[in-house]
Motif scaffolding. Sequence first.
Motif, PDB file in Angstrom:
ATOM      1  N   ALA A   1       0.882  -1.164   0.000  1.00  0.00           N
ATOM      2  CA  ALA A   1       0.000   0.000   0.000  1.00  0.00           C
ATOM      3  C   ALA A   1       0.917   1.210   0.000  1.00  0.00           C
ATOM      4  CB  ALA A   1      -0.896   0.007   1.232  1.00  0.00           C
ATOM      5  N   SER A   2       0.777   2.079  -0.998  1.00  0.00           N
ATOM      6  CA  SER A   2       1.699   3.196  -1.156  1.00  0.00           C
ATOM      7  C   SER A   2       0.929   4.494  -1.334  1.00  0.00           C
ATOM      8  CB  SER A   2       2.583   2.939  -2.383  1.00  0.00           C
ATOM      9  OG  SER A   2       3.452   4.010  -2.586  1.00  0.00           O
ATOM     10  N   ASN A   3       1.448   5.576  -0.715  1.00  0.00           N
ATOM     11  CA  ASN A   3       0.798   6.867  -0.802  1.00  0.00           C
ATOM     12  C   ASN A   3       1.857   7.957  -0.746  1.00  0.00           C
ATOM     13  OD1 ASN A   3      -1.186   8.806  -0.814  1.00  0.00           O
ATOM     14  ND2 ASN A   3      -2.495   7.639   0.561  1.00  0.00           N
ATOM     15  N   THR A   4       1.683   9.014  -1.531  1.00  0.00           N
ATOM     16  CA  THR A   4       2.636  10.122  -1.508  1.00  0.00           C
ATOM     17  C   THR A   4       1.980  11.470  -1.243  1.00  0.00           C
ATOM     18  OG1 THR A   4       2.474  10.404  -3.902  1.00  0.00           O
ATOM     19  CG2 THR A   4       4.235   8.964  -3.086  1.00  0.00           C
ATOM     20  N   GLY A   5       0.683  11.520  -1.007  1.00  0.00           N
ATOM     21  CA  GLY A   5      -0.016  12.780  -0.808  1.00  0.00           C
ATOM     22  C   GLY A   5       0.216  13.392   0.560  1.00  0.00           C
ATOM     23  N   TYR A   6      -0.028  14.695   0.659  1.00  0.00           N
ATOM     24  CA  TYR A   6       0.088  15.443   1.910  1.00  0.00           C
ATOM     25  C   TYR A   6      -0.898  14.892   2.942  1.00  0.00           C
ATOM     26  CZ  TYR A   6      -0.111  19.417   5.098  1.00  0.00           C
ATOM     27  OH  TYR A   6      -0.080  20.213   6.210  1.00  0.00           O
ATOM     28  N   SER A   7      -0.415  14.625   4.160  1.00  0.00           N
ATOM     29  CA  SER A   7      -1.230  14.115   5.268  1.00  0.00           C
ATOM     30  C   SER A   7      -2.010  12.868   4.879  1.00  0.00           C
ATOM     31  CB  SER A   7      -2.178  15.193   5.795  1.00  0.00           C
ATOM     32  OG  SER A   7      -1.454  16.183   6.476  1.00  0.00           O
ATOM     33  N   SER A   8      -1.390  11.980   4.177  1.00  0.00           N
ATOM     34  CA  SER A   8      -2.041  10.762   3.719  1.00  0.00           C
ATOM     35  C   SER A   8      -1.633   9.557   4.562  1.00  0.00           C
ATOM     36  CB  SER A   8      -1.713  10.503   2.260  1.00  0.00           C
ATOM     37  OG  SER A   8      -2.252  11.518   1.459  1.00  0.00           O
ATOM     38  N   VAL A   9      -2.366   8.458   4.391  1.00  0.00           N
ATOM     39  CA  VAL A   9      -2.146   7.238   5.170  1.00  0.00           C
ATOM     40  C   VAL A   9      -2.016   6.046   4.235  1.00  0.00           C
ATOM     41  CG1 VAL A   9      -3.186   5.656   6.843  1.00  0.00           C
ATOM     42  CG2 VAL A   9      -3.438   8.121   7.154  1.00  0.00           C
ATOM     43  N   ALA A  10      -1.089   5.150   4.574  1.00  0.00           N
ATOM     44  CA  ALA A  10      -0.995   3.855   3.893  1.00  0.00           C
ATOM     45  C   ALA A  10      -1.270   2.789   4.935  1.00  0.00           C
ATOM     46  CB  ALA A  10       0.382   3.655   3.279  1.00  0.00           C
ATOM     47  N   SER A  11      -2.130   1.835   4.600  1.00  0.00           N
ATOM     48  CA  SER A  11      -2.510   0.775   5.523  1.00  0.00           C
ATOM     49  C   SER A  11      -2.456  -0.562   4.807  1.00  0.00           C
ATOM     50  CB  SER A  11      -3.924   1.026   6.047  1.00  0.00           C
ATOM     51  OG  SER A  11      -4.367  -0.053   6.819  1.00  0.00           O
ATOM     52  N   ASN A  12      -1.846  -1.552   5.446  1.00  0.00           N
ATOM     53  CA  ASN A  12      -1.739  -2.871   4.841  1.00  0.00           C
ATOM     54  C   ASN A  12      -2.050  -3.909   5.908  1.00  0.00           C
ATOM     55  OD1 ASN A  12      -1.001  -5.205   3.493  1.00  0.00           O
ATOM     56  ND2 ASN A  12       0.649  -4.196   2.421  1.00  0.00           N
ATOM     57  N   ILE A  13      -3.133  -4.671   5.734  1.00  0.00           N
ATOM     58  CA  ILE A  13      -3.490  -5.673   6.741  1.00  0.00           C
ATOM     59  C   ILE A  13      -3.205  -7.093   6.260  1.00  0.00           C
ATOM     60  CG2 ILE A  13      -5.161  -4.215   7.913  1.00  0.00           C
ATOM     61  CD1 ILE A  13      -7.373  -5.739   6.464  1.00  0.00           C
ATOM     62  N   GLY A  14      -2.601  -7.223   5.096  1.00  0.00           N
ATOM     63  CA  GLY A  14      -2.150  -8.535   4.648  1.00  0.00           C
ATOM     64  C   GLY A  14      -0.861  -8.906   5.367  1.00  0.00           C
ATOM     65  N   GLU A  15      -0.441 -10.154   5.274  1.00  0.00           N
ATOM     66  CA  GLU A  15       0.784 -10.587   5.926  1.00  0.00           C
ATOM     67  C   GLU A  15       2.001 -10.297   5.055  1.00  0.00           C
ATOM     68  OE1 GLU A  15       0.259 -14.693   6.841  1.00  0.00           O
ATOM     69  OE2 GLU A  15      -0.959 -14.252   8.602  1.00  0.00           O
ATOM     70  N   TYR A  16       3.086  -9.866   5.686  1.00  0.00           N
ATOM     71  CA  TYR A  16       4.391  -9.698   5.054  1.00  0.00           C
ATOM     72  C   TYR A  16       4.392  -8.695   3.911  1.00  0.00           C
ATOM     73  CZ  TYR A  16       4.617 -13.994   7.686  1.00  0.00           C
ATOM     74  OH  TYR A  16       4.503 -14.914   8.681  1.00  0.00           O
TER      75      TYR A  16
ATOM     76  N   GLY B   1       4.469  -8.281  10.832  1.00  0.00           N
ATOM     77  CA  GLY B   1       5.226  -8.738   9.680  1.00  0.00           C
ATOM     78  C   GLY B   1       5.286  -7.722   8.552  1.00  0.00           C
ATOM     79  N   THR B   2       4.426  -6.693   8.596  1.00  0.00           N
ATOM     80  CA  THR B   2       4.417  -5.642   7.583  1.00  0.00           C
ATOM     81  C   THR B   2       5.549  -4.657   7.853  1.00  0.00           C
ATOM     82  OG1 THR B   2       2.024  -5.785   7.228  1.00  0.00           O
ATOM     83  CG2 THR B   2       3.062  -3.697   6.645  1.00  0.00           C
ATOM     84  N   TRP B   3       6.179  -4.173   6.807  1.00  0.00           N
ATOM     85  CA  TRP B   3       7.195  -3.130   6.915  1.00  0.00           C
ATOM     86  C   TRP B   3       6.532  -1.775   6.729  1.00  0.00           C
ATOM     87  CZ3 TRP B   3      12.309  -3.621   8.096  1.00  0.00           C
ATOM     88  CH2 TRP B   3      12.816  -4.917   8.128  1.00  0.00           C
ATOM     89  N   LEU B   4       6.861  -0.811   7.587  1.00  0.00           N
ATOM     90  CA  LEU B   4       6.408   0.574   7.450  1.00  0.00           C
ATOM     91  C   LEU B   4       7.550   1.388   6.858  1.00  0.00           C
ATOM     92  CD1 LEU B   4       4.702   1.191  10.920  1.00  0.00           C
ATOM     93  CD2 LEU B   4       3.676   0.304   8.815  1.00  0.00           C
ATOM     94  N   VAL B   5       7.224   2.220   5.877  1.00  0.00           N
ATOM     95  CA  VAL B   5       8.201   3.120   5.274  1.00  0.00           C
ATOM     96  C   VAL B   5       7.607   4.523   5.346  1.00  0.00           C
ATOM     97  CG1 VAL B   5       9.574   3.680   3.241  1.00  0.00           C
ATOM     98  CG2 VAL B   5       8.892   1.300   3.667  1.00  0.00           C
ATOM     99  N   LEU B   6       8.278   5.424   6.085  1.00  0.00           N
ATOM    100  CA  LEU B   6       7.774   6.778   6.265  1.00  0.00           C
ATOM    101  C   LEU B   6       8.852   7.813   5.986  1.00  0.00           C
ATOM    102  CD1 LEU B   6       5.723   6.316   9.562  1.00  0.00           C
ATOM    103  CD2 LEU B   6       4.812   6.818   7.293  1.00  0.00           C
ATOM    104  N   ALA B   7       8.415   8.989   5.530  1.00  0.00           N
ATOM    105  CA  ALA B   7       9.314  10.120   5.309  1.00  0.00           C
ATOM    106  C   ALA B   7       9.006  11.202   6.342  1.00  0.00           C
ATOM    107  CB  ALA B   7       9.129  10.682   3.904  1.00  0.00           C
ATOM    108  N   GLU B   8      10.051  11.902   6.747  1.00  0.00           N
ATOM    109  CA  GLU B   8       9.897  13.070   7.616  1.00  0.00           C
ATOM    110  C   GLU B   8      10.373  14.288   6.832  1.00  0.00           C
ATOM    111  OE1 GLU B   8      11.262  14.699  11.996  1.00  0.00           O
ATOM    112  OE2 GLU B   8      12.062  12.814  11.276  1.00  0.00           O
ATOM    113  N   TRP B   9       9.585  15.331   6.855  1.00  0.00           N
ATOM    114  CA  TRP B   9       9.868  16.540   6.086  1.00  0.00           C
ATOM    115  C   TRP B   9      10.092  17.723   7.027  1.00  0.00           C
ATOM    116  CZ3 TRP B   9       9.345  16.731   0.590  1.00  0.00           C
ATOM    117  CH2 TRP B   9       8.925  15.528   0.020  1.00  0.00           C
TER     118      TRP B   9
END
Length: 97
Positions: free
Chosen positions: A14-29, A46-54
Amino acid sequence: DYSVASNTGNRSVASNTGYSSVASNIGEYGISSSLGVGSRAKGSVGTWLVLAEWVGDAFDYKVKTVKTIKIDGKKIKADTLYELKNGKFIEVKEDVN
C-alpha cells in the motif's frame, strides 16, 4: 492529499505520496509506504512501514529522512498508526474525520 491507500492482500504494497495521507496494509508480510508531508502508516505483524519526515513550511518542504521498520507486535504495534518525528516512529491517534 488527505488520501488513504489500503491493501488486504498477503505480500502486497500500500503506497501513498499525498500530503497528510495514510498507507494501511493488513495482509501478511507486506509494505505500507507513505512518503508525503505529514504521512502516516500502519499494518499487521510482519508488515514493513516506510515513512518520510519533512522539514519546512507552507510550500517549501524538504525531506529530512526516510526510515523503515518491521511491525513486530511488541515495540511497533499492529493496526496502529505511526508517523516519523525526529527520526523516530511515533504512535499517533486515528483520525475520526
